[in-house]
Design an enzyme around this catalytic site. Structure first.
Site, PDB file in Angstrom:
ATOM      1  N   ASP A 160       0.817  -1.169  -0.099  1.00  0.00           N
ATOM      2  CA  ASP A 160      -0.014   0.058   0.090  1.00  0.00           C
ATOM      3  C   ASP A 160       0.949   1.192  -0.047  1.00  0.00           C
ATOM      4  O   ASP A 160       1.546   1.668   0.819  1.00  0.00           O
ATOM      5  CB  ASP A 160      -0.897  -0.103   1.196  1.00  0.00           C
ATOM      6  CG  ASP A 160      -1.969   1.090   1.301  1.00  0.00           C
ATOM      7  OD1 ASP A 160      -1.707   2.201   0.392  1.00  0.00           O
ATOM      8  OD2 ASP A 160      -2.467   1.470   2.343  1.00  0.00           O
ATOM      9  N   GLY A 166      -3.711   3.793  -8.640  1.00  0.00           N
ATOM     10  CA  GLY A 166      -4.860   4.625  -8.438  1.00  0.00           C
ATOM     11  C   GLY A 166      -6.061   3.870  -8.003  1.00  0.00           C
ATOM     12  O   GLY A 166      -6.111   2.629  -8.394  1.00  0.00           O
ATOM     13  N   SER A 202      -4.924  12.069 -15.380  1.00  0.00           N
ATOM     14  CA  SER A 202      -6.273  11.707 -16.063  1.00  0.00           C
ATOM     15  C   SER A 202      -6.837  12.909 -16.677  1.00  0.00           C
ATOM     16  O   SER A 202      -6.519  13.990 -16.264  1.00  0.00           O
ATOM     17  CB  SER A 202      -7.334  11.252 -15.205  1.00  0.00           C
ATOM     18  OG  SER A 202      -8.678  11.075 -15.759  1.00  0.00           O
ATOM     19  N   TYR A 216     -11.917  11.472  -7.334  1.00  0.00           N
ATOM     20  CA  TYR A 216     -11.021  11.259  -8.314  1.00  0.00           C
ATOM     21  C   TYR A 216     -10.345  12.514  -8.911  1.00  0.00           C
ATOM     22  O   TYR A 216      -9.343  12.712  -9.156  1.00  0.00           O
ATOM     23  CB  TYR A 216     -11.648  10.244  -9.338  1.00  0.00           C
ATOM     24  CG  TYR A 216     -10.854  10.077 -10.694  1.00  0.00           C
ATOM     25  CD1 TYR A 216     -10.058   8.796 -10.435  1.00  0.00           C
ATOM     26  CD2 TYR A 216     -10.944  10.512 -11.644  1.00  0.00           C
ATOM     27  CE1 TYR A 216      -9.217   8.406 -11.273  1.00  0.00           C
ATOM     28  CE2 TYR A 216     -10.146  10.080 -12.861  1.00  0.00           C
ATOM     29  CZ  TYR A 216      -9.303   8.961 -12.493  1.00  0.00           C
ATOM     30  OH  TYR A 216      -8.597   8.729 -13.827  1.00  0.00           O
ATOM     31  N   ALA A 251     -10.503  15.639  -7.847  1.00  0.00           N
ATOM     32  CA  ALA A 251      -9.523  16.412  -6.962  1.00  0.00           C
ATOM     33  C   ALA A 251      -8.257  15.978  -6.859  1.00  0.00           C
ATOM     34  O   ALA A 251      -7.064  16.578  -7.055  1.00  0.00           O
ATOM     35  CB  ALA A 251     -10.149  16.319  -5.536  1.00  0.00           C
ATOM     36  N   SER A 252      -8.053  14.307  -6.632  1.00  0.00           N
ATOM     37  CA  SER A 252      -6.621  13.758  -6.709  1.00  0.00           C
ATOM     38  C   SER A 252      -5.825  13.963  -7.951  1.00  0.00           C
ATOM     39  O   SER A 252      -4.483  14.098  -7.751  1.00  0.00           O
ATOM     40  CB  SER A 252      -6.809  12.436  -6.300  1.00  0.00           C
ATOM     41  OG  SER A 252      -7.777  11.587  -7.168  1.00  0.00           O
TER      42      SER A 252
END
Length: 320
Positions: free
Chosen positions: A68, A97, A148, A161, A163-164
């Site tokens: 992790d 991700g 992305s 998703y 925001a990251s």
């Protein structure tokens, strides 16, 4: 001139996070095909084991570990293991991700934190752990961040998703600016929807079947979605040549362009799109895509996505 100066991958050590399935596995295979030694990781031990066997069967020198990367010490230990076994790190591809699909009323702080941990902090932790070794290689070192189109434009029902990925784009471009002084080339990859079969490992909340339906179709249709094998080849080419940015797919180009020239209009369009997506539901239950019993799997619409899932080590659906 770029091609003439391209990095020769033979004998190089490349680390691919999220390399146990989907695009990450294809990237690891392409790197190995071009002569690199490869280290991969993922959170699912069974998927990591399958990927290791697959790569080894194709004659690729591979180190694989279930880890992790959202935990800084775990990322550091993985980097140290790679260096012990393979000697160094020349290339780092941050691809790990997770995807959560849910309307805003079903989104809580925990879901945002999970997205940031999986998509952003995993890349931060690996980058800082690997930097001392990358700096030893100067202009021959590479960092590639797979972001992305969701890191360029807002996507309804994918708040965490988005925001990251916005954070990851900012980090990637900032790294390129600062690391240019030591020669390390950083590439920001901005793909649109991709046919990896990854919708079976995305998490859906709210009206799970309806959320799965629109997301899986978007990730499977030709023209709208990108062929993952072709994407992997282009990413490795961009890696070798040290591109600043690589956009993949029609949506990766068009949406970024439209948002850039008319951001307020684009947000209005996103608001309109949101009205056509499934409404909130009175549930906090989450389902993995493979757990969703939809009427779509097996139909012509999802045939390409299902095929990609089988080929890219994504788990098959288990119908409820």
């Amino acid at each position: 001139m770029r091609r003439a100066r391209a990095l020769d991958l033979r004998g190089k050590v490349a680390v691919v996070t999220g390399g146990s399935r989907g695009l990450g596995l294809l990237l690891a295979e392409e790197l190995g095909r071009q002569g690199a030694r490869v280290a991969i990781c993922g959170r699912d031990p069974a998927a990591v084991s399958r990927a290791e066997r697959w790569l080894s069967a194709h004659g690729i020198d591979v180190v694989a570990e279930a880890v992790d990367l959202g935990e800084p010490q775990a990322a550091k230990r993985f980097v140290e293991r790679v260096v012990r076994q393979l000697g160094t790190i020349d290339i780092l591809i941050n691809n790990a991700g997770a995807i959560h699909v849910a309307p805003l009323p079903q989104v809580d702080i925990g879901m945002i934190e999970e997205s940031m941990r999986s998509n952003f902090w995993s890349a931060v932790n690996m980058t800082f752990a690997a930097l001392p070794y990358l700096k030893e290689h100067g202009s021959d070192a590479r960092i590639v961040n797979v972001t992305s189109v969701g890191g360029r434009v807002p996507i309804p029902h994918m708040l965490g998703y988005t925001a990251s990925k916005f954070a990851m784009v900012g980090m990637s471009e900032g790294l390129r600016a600062e690391l240019s002084s030591v020669g390390i080339k950083v590439t920001t990859v901005v793909p649109g929807p991709m046919r990896t079969g990854g919708f079976y490992n995305a998490e859906f909340c709210g009206h799970q079947r309806q959320e799965f339906a629109w997301f899986s179709v978007l990730s499977s249709l030709p023209i709208i979605s990108v062929d993952a094998e072709r994407a992997a080849r282009r990413i490795i080419r961009a890696t070798r040549e040290g591109w600043a940015e690589l956009r993949l797919g029609l949506s990766g180009h068009m949406l970024s362009f439209l948002h850039g020239i008319a951001p307020r209009l684009f947000v209005r369009m996103s608001s309109l799109l949101n009205r056509f997506l499934p409404p909130p539901a009175n549930t906090e239950e989450r389902w993995k895509g493979r757990e969703v019993n939809s009427t779509l799997p097996g139909t012509t619409v999802l045939r390409l996505g299902d095929h990609a899932a089988r080929m890219n080590n994504e788990e098959p659906p288990v119908h409820r």
